[in-house]
Scaffold this active site. Structure first.
Site, PDB file in Angstrom:
ATOM      1  N   GLY A   1       8.101  12.685  -4.478  1.00  0.00           N
ATOM      2  CA  GLY A   1       8.342  11.514  -3.627  1.00  0.00           C
ATOM      3  C   GLY A   1       9.300  10.539  -4.286  1.00  0.00           C
ATOM      4  O   GLY A   1       9.032  10.035  -5.378  1.00  0.00           O
TER       5      GLY A   1
ATOM      6  N   LYS B   1      -3.212   6.892  -1.018  1.00  0.00           N
ATOM      7  CA  LYS B   1      -4.615   6.584  -0.686  1.00  0.00           C
ATOM      8  C   LYS B   1      -5.379   7.787  -0.123  1.00  0.00           C
ATOM      9  O   LYS B   1      -6.607   7.798  -0.143  1.00  0.00           O
ATOM     10  CB  LYS B   1      -4.667   5.470   0.373  1.00  0.00           C
ATOM     11  CG  LYS B   1      -4.273   4.099  -0.131  1.00  0.00           C
ATOM     12  CD  LYS B   1      -4.484   3.028   0.940  1.00  0.00           C
ATOM     13  CE  LYS B   1      -3.295   2.915   1.859  1.00  0.00           C
ATOM     14  NZ  LYS B   1      -2.103   2.306   1.262  1.00  0.00           N
TER      15      LYS B   1
ATOM     16  N   ASP C   1      -5.371   1.028   7.475  1.00  0.00           N
ATOM     17  CA  ASP C   1      -4.913   0.895   6.095  1.00  0.00           C
ATOM     18  C   ASP C   1      -5.945   0.122   5.266  1.00  0.00           C
ATOM     19  O   ASP C   1      -6.302   0.520   4.161  1.00  0.00           O
ATOM     20  CB  ASP C   1      -3.552   0.174   6.082  1.00  0.00           C
ATOM     21  CG  ASP C   1      -3.107  -0.171   4.675  1.00  0.00           C
ATOM     22  OD1 ASP C   1      -2.764   0.763   3.929  1.00  0.00           O
ATOM     23  OD2 ASP C   1      -3.117  -1.370   4.317  1.00  0.00           O
TER      24      ASP C   1
ATOM     25  N   LYS D   1      -8.655   1.342   2.099  1.00  0.00           N
ATOM     26  CA  LYS D   1      -8.858   0.656   0.818  1.00  0.00           C
ATOM     27  C   LYS D   1     -10.338   0.314   0.606  1.00  0.00           C
ATOM     28  O   LYS D   1     -10.866   0.453  -0.496  1.00  0.00           O
ATOM     29  CB  LYS D   1      -8.000  -0.610   0.770  1.00  0.00           C
ATOM     30  CG  LYS D   1      -6.500  -0.279   0.678  1.00  0.00           C
ATOM     31  CD  LYS D   1      -5.623  -1.487   0.937  1.00  0.00           C
ATOM     32  CE  LYS D   1      -4.142  -1.108   0.842  1.00  0.00           C
ATOM     33  NZ  LYS D   1      -3.267  -2.133   1.417  1.00  0.00           N
TER      34      LYS D   1
END
Lengths: 376, 376
Positions: free
Chosen positions: B13, B124, B232, B236
């Site tokens: 990436g 994540k 999102d 988390k």
């Protein structure tokens, strides 16, 4: 399966932090036994100013038994040099936990580290005294420029107790960020004192009375002058500045504002000082009034400006909307201004004093060493 | 003197975070060469979705040359499996840096770790998807319950970017503190949006217009619905809850409030959504007015209550004096309430998004692995 790797912990100092640390060490041992049976972490020595209990064969000592034995023991205290000699003969890596505030002990860290013994400690002295000692420590340490067979050194709890202050600063620097300014309230005592003396929104008592109250509640040193002279904060700023790259010679080599009035410097005792302090309430009241006029509050802070290489400790005015003004109780707050974080700093805030949170920083440091010396 | 220990970094990436990481890796290599010549850290592979540059002999690749070669290369992309095979044949420890947000790649972490390759990542997905994957990762990892010859895994930047959020939570738990509640603003987008929509002290624009402005300024995902659906933040919270000890099954297994009005769920594009969002300004205005009446502001937060084992994400009202209300710009804030810290939480605050600060967390994780695999 190979036998578990033995790692040995030796503890010096069993005051408030030392006792809290021993309780946490018990927890850590139990947790390791469950989650990482490849490690056999043992408590093999406990020493205080007059007595010492040690296992000659490096077997594990039960915490409660040790604490009782320390009280009843009549054995003569071996020299610290002999103790280090004994420890460095252990059949595995040793971690010395220095829970004292002794400069003499801290001065031996370089030779301890060179013998392969690691050091974890909340003792500020070794890192905030003369710059040569700081250099000697990190020249010897495996996580400084010493060989990886030397000991590691960690001292998170020397600033902000268990708050992740030093580890965060080191990460900023190790990854190439540019720290421009560090500013904060680094003393639980000073935090409590000024949050009471001049709370946001008005009110607060006379300065002398607030100091007396803080002492009564246990927020100050036995002699409150040891807080008010600013030296404790100056030691913490010395450590931060050195990590940030400033070769600060000592905690007295930059401006430190003492809150002890000149006229009271000759007081014979803390009690005499406390009794006479209210004579000077007028001075503090004028500061308070001047700040209030600008819509600000007065706080006792430390700051480091990297561009001008200046470190200072003392009173400063802050806008009531500033995070430093909004601090509560005896909390610490540390603001890291860096190139990457831009105009809003990286902020770390919370209790910066107390046995449990201070011991927590020490225990976390011990776990770092355990992971680093684990064979792989 | 023995030759330096070779440690190999492979990067997948090269978007915003990936490029920032490569720049920081250059810095770290230069610093290591000066301060720790016993380590020879090499960049040996860079991969993106369609191309890959690798050194067959595990020599160091120059960052700028690699980035140019990636553009001009016409070589066919080897399978990821072949790439991992190649990496695990390296003559030393390998660290895979996953700078993607790819679940498929994250699903291979357990087997990568089992082959002795370490993983550091801001991705994540591996830690917030199904609970089995989380378990498989930490069963395999050397810093989980895997053997110390397996790879280590670190993912600090999955929550709060470079802020020391996960490391702090792990230290609280590893040293035996009891976390009671975690609460905070975990999205830079949501932070910016609500600080603009309802700033402390009054003012702020209509909600639809503020979303459009946030998108224009680059604070949202290309399609702002990817922020407004709350997923999102839910990811988390899933990560934090799992570290704290709650076996949360997935980011959809607890209540997550979406700010996408039901009526707009069928919009075909982000643009159509943005155009129609102002039709629902009235609903947000009522929320705002209701909060203002109580002297509060509205914020989009995530919280974990350990006693009731409940995790939730959504809008909540906060007193204007609360640290969450006083947040600025696009900052994140995380409050850890614990037994040791008492009534005042441990607070960590600062930029929680952006290439440089996200990459910083990844680079710091890489340095952790370098220290852990260094021979001693």
């Amino acid at each position: 399966m190979s036998p578990p790797q033995q790692i040995f912990a030796a503890v010096v100092g069993v005051g408030g932090v030392g006792k809290a640390f021993l309780a946490q060490l018990d927890f850590v041992r139990q947790r390791l036994a469950k989650q990482n049976p490849a490690i056999d972490l043992r408590l093999v020595l406990v020493r205080r100013s007059t007595k010492q209990i040690a296992s000659k064969e490096f077997s594990h000592l039960d915490t409660n038994t040790v604490l009782k034995s320390l009280e009843s023991s009549n054995e003569a205290l071996p020299s610290f040099e002999d103790t280090v000699q004994h420890l460095s003969s252990a059949p595995g890596r040793v971690i010395l936990v220095d829970n004292t505030s002794d400069l003499k002990l801290a001065s031996t860290y370089p030779s301890i580290l060179a013998r392969g013994v690691s050091v974890v400690t909340p003792n500020k002295k070794g890192f905030s005294d003369n710059y040569k000692l700081w250099n000697d420590i990190f020249t010897a340490a495996a996580n400084g420029s010493g060989p990886s067979t030397n000991g590691y050194v960690f001292h998170e709890s020397t600033v902000g107790a268990g708050l992740p202050v030093l580890s965060s600063l080191r990460e900023l620097i190790d990854t190439g960020d540019e720290v421009t300014r560090i500013e904060g309230v680094f003393s639980g005592t000073m935090s409590f004192l000024f949050n009471s003396f001049m709370p946001v929104g008005g009110g607060g008592g006379a300065f002398g009375a607030e100091v007396a109250k803080a002492k009564e509640l246990g927020y100050t040193e036995p002699d409150p002058r040891d807080d008010l002279n600013g030296l404790d904060v100056a030691r913490k700023l010395t450590i931060l500045a050195r990590i940030a790259g400033l070769p600060v010679e000592s905690p007295t080599s930059f401006p430190v504002e003492s809150l002890i009035p000149k006229e009271l410097e000759s007081c014979q005792s803390g009690d005499e000082f406390l009794q006479r302090l209210p004579e000077f309430d007028g001075q503090m009241d004028s500061l308070k009034a001047a700040a209030a006029k600008e819509g600000k509050v007065v706080r006792f802070v430390g700051s480091i400006d990297m561009a001008t290489k200046s470190v200072k400790v003392g009173l400063q005015k802050f806008d009531v909307s500033h995070p430093i003004a909004a601090l509560k109780g005896s909390d610490n707050i540390i603001n890291f201004y860096t190139k990457r974080y831009g105009s809003n700093p990286l902020i770390i805030q919370g209790a910066g004093a107390g046995g449990d949170v201070t011991a927590m920083g020490v225990t976390a440091d011990l776990l770092k060493v355990v992971r680093l010396v684990q064979k792989n």
